[in-house]
Write a protein that holds these residues in place. Structure first.
Motif, PDB file in Angstrom:
ATOM      1  N   ALA A 750       0.831  -1.101  -0.014  1.00  0.00           N
ATOM      2  CA  ALA A 750      -0.016   0.023   0.202  1.00  0.00           C
ATOM      3  C   ALA A 750       0.988   1.138   0.040  1.00  0.00           C
ATOM      4  O   ALA A 750       1.881   1.322   0.737  1.00  0.00           O
ATOM      5  CB  ALA A 750      -0.928  -0.054   1.258  1.00  0.00           C
ATOM      6  N   THR A 751       0.733   2.125  -0.946  1.00  0.00           N
ATOM      7  CA  THR A 751       1.245   3.358  -1.276  1.00  0.00           C
ATOM      8  C   THR A 751       0.796   4.603  -0.729  1.00  0.00           C
ATOM      9  O   THR A 751      -0.347   4.717  -1.224  1.00  0.00           O
ATOM     10  CB  THR A 751       2.024   3.435  -2.541  1.00  0.00           C
ATOM     11  N   GLN A 752       1.392   5.330   0.193  1.00  0.00           N
ATOM     12  CA  GLN A 752       1.013   6.688   0.732  1.00  0.00           C
ATOM     13  C   GLN A 752       1.910   7.938   0.277  1.00  0.00           C
ATOM     14  O   GLN A 752       3.128   7.383   0.590  1.00  0.00           O
ATOM     15  CB  GLN A 752       0.376   6.585   2.068  1.00  0.00           C
ATOM     16  N   ASP A 753       1.339   8.695  -0.358  1.00  0.00           N
ATOM     17  CA  ASP A 753       2.504   9.901  -0.445  1.00  0.00           C
ATOM     18  C   ASP A 753       2.181  11.081   0.497  1.00  0.00           C
ATOM     19  O   ASP A 753       1.000  11.326   0.449  1.00  0.00           O
ATOM     20  CB  ASP A 753       2.444  10.320  -2.147  1.00  0.00           C
ATOM     21  N   VAL A 754       2.995  11.568   0.989  1.00  0.00           N
ATOM     22  CA  VAL A 754       2.628  12.713   1.746  1.00  0.00           C
ATOM     23  C   VAL A 754       3.817  13.733   1.398  1.00  0.00           C
ATOM     24  O   VAL A 754       4.922  13.666   1.011  1.00  0.00           O
ATOM     25  CB  VAL A 754       2.874  12.570   3.558  1.00  0.00           C
ATOM     26  N   ALA A 755       3.198  15.284   1.610  1.00  0.00           N
ATOM     27  CA  ALA A 755       4.083  16.233   1.307  1.00  0.00           C
ATOM     28  C   ALA A 755       4.266  17.082   2.450  1.00  0.00           C
ATOM     29  O   ALA A 755       2.912  17.524   2.935  1.00  0.00           O
ATOM     30  CB  ALA A 755       3.692  17.231  -0.119  1.00  0.00           C
ATOM     31  N   LEU A 756       5.091  17.317   3.010  1.00  0.00           N
ATOM     32  CA  LEU A 756       5.128  17.923   4.209  1.00  0.00           C
ATOM     33  C   LEU A 756       6.061  19.428   4.096  1.00  0.00           C
ATOM     34  O   LEU A 756       6.995  19.653   3.487  1.00  0.00           O
ATOM     35  CB  LEU A 756       5.851  17.343   5.496  1.00  0.00           C
ATOM     36  N   VAL A 757       5.325  20.433   4.771  1.00  0.00           N
ATOM     37  CA  VAL A 757       6.016  21.864   4.685  1.00  0.00           C
ATOM     38  C   VAL A 757       6.789  21.936   6.136  1.00  0.00           C
ATOM     39  O   VAL A 757       6.120  21.847   7.054  1.00  0.00           O
ATOM     40  CB  VAL A 757       5.130  22.733   4.480  1.00  0.00           C
ATOM     41  N   THR A 813      -3.354  -8.770   4.007  1.00  0.00           N
ATOM     42  CA  THR A 813      -3.537  -7.478   3.068  1.00  0.00           C
ATOM     43  C   THR A 813      -3.793  -6.457   3.957  1.00  0.00           C
ATOM     44  O   THR A 813      -5.036  -6.348   4.692  1.00  0.00           O
ATOM     45  CB  THR A 813      -4.510  -7.772   2.115  1.00  0.00           C
ATOM     46  N   LEU A 814      -3.117  -5.264   3.822  1.00  0.00           N
ATOM     47  CA  LEU A 814      -3.709  -4.194   4.648  1.00  0.00           C
ATOM     48  C   LEU A 814      -4.652  -3.379   4.044  1.00  0.00           C
ATOM     49  O   LEU A 814      -5.270  -3.251   2.801  1.00  0.00           O
ATOM     50  CB  LEU A 814      -2.320  -2.934   4.614  1.00  0.00           C
ATOM     51  N   THR A 815      -5.744  -2.963   4.851  1.00  0.00           N
ATOM     52  CA  THR A 815      -6.835  -2.184   4.496  1.00  0.00           C
ATOM     53  C   THR A 815      -6.535  -0.509   4.129  1.00  0.00           C
ATOM     54  O   THR A 815      -5.581  -0.110   4.705  1.00  0.00           O
ATOM     55  CB  THR A 815      -7.872  -2.020   5.387  1.00  0.00           C
ATOM     56  N   VAL A 816      -7.253   0.057   3.593  1.00  0.00           N
ATOM     57  CA  VAL A 816      -6.988   1.570   3.347  1.00  0.00           C
ATOM     58  C   VAL A 816      -6.929   2.205   4.709  1.00  0.00           C
ATOM     59  O   VAL A 816      -6.141   3.049   4.867  1.00  0.00           O
ATOM     60  CB  VAL A 816      -7.968   2.110   2.395  1.00  0.00           C
TER      61      VAL A 816
END
Length: 840
Positions: A750-757, A813-816
């Motif tokens: 499971a892929t998660q993108d994060v943009a941090l300031v 399997t991971l859930t959302v």
């Protein structure tokens, strides 16, 4: 050391059938490295005769002076008529005796002589110079002018000893005795089992009160000094042909009779000598250490500022020579050429034959960059007992050849010196070589080299004065083994115990090399010597530990006298050389030892050779050596990825240097920390500090990044050059080299993108560490894929870091919701730690 075979035969009755090649084989078997055998006159063919110049006609109308000569060659031309020869040299006159080569002859190099027309005349032969006959430099750079008494028509090949064989021997540093014909003759006599006619066995008068006054202020630097005086030297006396030829064959240039005689005796006996013009020496000759700042002009015409450790020869005015190195110009011998130019030729000389401390001479020669034939011998060891004989030999030759008179006064000052005695077991050479030689063979071989041997099972060996290198029992064993023949030693392959392979350190070294090579780096091996000025060029602080170096007592180069404390100087030098030769896209690496001095200086003991050293022996040796950690370093310049149809390419930058460090850490199974740093040669804004956690404490073990522009300019390196250096031993200590098989999961990622300031000064590594910790065990990997800064959108002094997070569970399997919860936990901890805000 060049040894003419004809000169060697004077002291050893070698078989007449023995050639230079035969003697070479014998000496090599005895342990001397005979590099070549030069055949002088091998392609020389006569007629080559002595002629007398009868007439000289100057030819006009040519660009250079040309002379048409008639020369009397006796009956050598078959007619007795004068020989007509064209010659361009100017250093001979009517009446001079010269060397003439006639038509039909062949000179060295295959140059055939025939009658030929030149400059409007026919030349029937040639008047020869020393170069044309392959004789070497005679100092005239012109035609050979023979003594007036030389017989016209005489065969010049025999007269000038043009046919000979010369052995060129590479004498090792411990065999100073072989830097003389006497020493090599002794080795040849042993090799052939023949008696030696020792040229040093002369009747020498004892010292008396009438000799030239000498005062020794430093008996450690000079433990023996012999002075003899010869008066009434003939102003017109010149070195005879035989003496000049012998000097030329050993590689020396004839200068004047007095100087040639001292050089001849030095080559014959191995004892350096010096002759002073007695009229120029003022008062007592002394030997002392120089005063700091004193000056002397040596014979080469150079004014030299003396060091307080220099040993000098003095008179009442001050220094007149550098002891054992070179004499001074203020007491130089003047020959007949000086008299012709309005000066006075030397008629009275004082001869010095002394024994100087070899360490002092070596340091003086190195300090002044003034290596001489004398210093080469003193550095390697000179027979102190040969001084009186060498002085007597010089006196005898000056009396014979220059018509001088030997004064009765003899000065000889010597410090008490007991002979060196070694006690050794008779079977010790057997144990060292693994061969049963037996006592009789051991005693016989030691006696052949000049030792006095007494005793039965335990031998008491008195070492001869000409072998100062024989210092302990293993040196005596080596003498027996080499004279019995190294080729006769049995060949036995060692049997290593089973199960032992490479050490963990060696395995890591190889893995790191393969990994960096696979990443596109090329290995460069550099010398471990550096100049201390390089630390200034690298911009290191004055108190930087890297400036503490191990200095070599006898460096290969005075410009690099220290052992390296960093791999970067050598690697950057290799990069600069390659860039200068047109290779601009470079990625080099090196793994090697660096050297740090210990706080406590110890002297290493000699390890035994007849048994395996014990663990205590090896530990004591290690304790006396410098600390030697193994480092790894890389340097990069130019393109890291080449441009092509696939894209524009990419230049190497600081991130590549950091990635190289991570590559090394991965091979060691170590966790390497990266944070912003500042050190020495690196750009303060593009330098990463590399650290590990060792025993619960963080320890900085290296740096990586882009080098400072000032350093690049100083070292002449390409712009934007990057580098990395890492302590490989420290990486190994914190690593785990247990092979790790890759885990293969059957469950999807499971892929998660994060943009941090975050604030602009916050390092990306701190943000990544917070995300990794906050995400917990479900996080498989994290990757920074974008850095964005826009003041209008993000605010002044802020930046956006975008990360790709990969989550996976090993059992399901991971859930959302699970993946999102892990992502939110990671973002929350980043906000708490570094003030990160999720970018909308």
């Amino acid at each position: 050391m060049r040894v003419p075979l004809s000169w060697l035969r004077e002291y050893v009755d070698l078989p007449a059938t023995e050639t230079g090649r035969d003697v070479q084989a014998k000496l090599i078997s005895a342990g001397l490295e005979v590099e070549t055998v030069e055949h002088l006159g091998a392609d020389l063919k006569g007629p080559l005769v002595v002629g007398q110049v009868l007439t000289i006609e100057e030819l006009e109308g040519f660009k250079k002076p040309i002379r048409f000569c008639t020369v009397d060659v006796g009956q050598a031309n078959g007619t007795g008529e004068p020989q007509e020869i064209v010659c361009g040299a100017r250093n001979f006159s009517v009446g001079d005796k010269v060397v003439v080569v006639l038509p039909g002859a062949t000179l060295p190099g295959g140059f055939s002589i025939s009658a030929r027309k030149t400059y409007g005349k026919t030349s029937h032969g040639m008047i020869c110079s020393s170069d044309e006959l392959g004789m070497g430099d005679d100092g005239t750079h012109g035609i050979i002018v023979l003594p007036p008494e030389t017989e016209v028509g005489k065969d010049a090949i025999e007269l000038l000893e043009l046919v000979d064989e010369v052995l060129d021997i590479a004498v090792t540093a411990n065999r100073g005795d072989c830097l003389s014909i006497r020493g090599v003759a002794r080795e040849a006599a042993i090799a052939y089992g023949l008696p030696l006619r020792d040229p040093a066995l002369l009747d020498v008068p004892g010292p008396n009160a009438y000799g030239y006054p000498v005062k020794i202020a430093d008996p450690i630097g000079c433990d023996r000094f012999t002075a003899r005086t010869v008066t009434g030297l003939g102003a017109e006396a010149r070195s005879p042909i035989w003496l000049q030829r012998r000097l030329q064959k050993v590689g020396m240039r004839p200068i004047s009779l007095a100087v040639d005689v001292t050089n001849y005796v030095m080559m014959e006996l191995g004892q350096p000598l010096h002759a002073y013009d007695r009229s120029l020496v003022q008062g007592t000759i002394g030997v002392r250490r120089a005063q700091e700042g004193e000056k002397i002009v040596t014979l080469d015409g150079v004014e030299r500022k003396l060091h307080a450790e220099d040993l000098v020869i003095t008179d009442d005015r001050g220094p007149i020579g550098l002891a054992g190195v070179m004499g001074g110009a203020n007491t130089e011998i003047a020959d007949h050429d000086a008299a012709e130019n309005g000066g006075n030729a030397t008629s009275d000389v004082v001869i010095e034959a002394a024994h100087f401390d070899q360490v002092s001479v070596a340091r003086t020669a190195r300090r002044h960059k003034l290596s001489s034939e004398a210093s080469r011998r003193f550095e390697r060891g000179v027979d102190p007992q040969a001084a009186a004989a060498a002085a007597q030999r010089t006196v005898d030759l000056l009396v014979l050849l220059a018509g001088g008179t030997a004064e009765s006064g003899v000065t000889e000052i010597s410090a008490p010196h007991a002979p060196h005695t070694i006690t050794v077991a008779a079977d010790h050479p057997d144990k060292v070589a693994g061969v049963a030689y037996g006592r009789e063979t051991v005693v016989r071989r030691l006696q052949e080299v000049g030792c006095d041997v007494y005793g039965q099972d335990e031998l008491i060996v008195t070492v001869p004065s000409w072998r100062p290198d024989l210092d302990d029992i293993n040196d005596l064993a080596e003498e027996v083994i080499r004279l019995e023949g190294y080729e006769n030693l049995p060949s036995t392959l060692p049997r290593p115990p089973a199960g032992r392979g490479l050490t963990p350190r060696q395995r890591l070294h190889r893995r790191v090399g393969r990994a960096l090579a696979g990443a596109g780096y090329v290995e460069a091996l550099n010398y471990p010597f550096v100049s201390e000025q390089v630390f200034d060029q690298l911009g290191l602080d004055a108190d930087d530990p890297a400036r503490r170096v191990v200095r070599l007592v006898n460096p290969l180069s005075d410009e690099e006298p220290a052992l390296r404390t960093s791999l970067l100087p050598g690697l950057l030098g290799a990069l600069r050389r390659n860039d200068g030769r047109g290779a601009h896209d470079l990625a080099l690496f090196e793994t090697g030892l660096v050297f740090h001095p210990r706080d406590e200086q110890r002297v290493a003991a000699n390890l035994p050779v007849d048994r395996r050293p014990s663990a205590d022996d090896l530990a004591a040796l290690d304790a006396a050596l410098p600390d030697q950690p193994r480092h790894v370093a890389v340097v990069l310049a130019g393109a890291r990825e080449q441009a092509g149809w696939w894209g524009r390419g990419r230049p190497a930058d600081w991130a590549d240097a950091v990635e190289a460090a991570r590559t090394v850490a991965r091979e060691a199974g170590a966790e390497l920390g990266v944070r912003k740093g500042q050190y020495g040669p690196w750009h303060p804004g593009r330098c990463a500090e590399l650290f590990v956690t060792l025993d619960g404490e963080e320890r900085v073990i290296g740096h990586a990044g882009e080098l400072h522009p000032r350093v690049l300019k100083t070292l002449g390196l390409p712009a934007r050059t990057c580098a990395m250096e890492l302590d490989l031993d420290a990486v190994q200590r914190v690593g785990d080299d247990t092979p790790q098989a890759p885990g293969i999961s059957t469950f999807p990622v499971a892929t998660q993108d994060v943009a941090l300031v975050v604030e602009e000064f916050v390092p990306a590594s701190e943000v990544e560490a917070a995300l990794r910790e906050g995400a917990g065990e479900l996080l498989e990997s994290i990757r920074l894929f974008d850095v964005y800064d826009n003041a209008e959108q993000l605010g002044e002094g802020r930046k956006s870091l975008a990360y790709a997070l990969r989550f996976r569970a090993g059992d399901r399997t991971l859930t959302v919701d699970e993946a999102s919860a892990a992502r939110d936990a990671a973002v929350a901890l980043a906000g708490e730690r570094v003030g990160a805000v999720l970018r909308s």
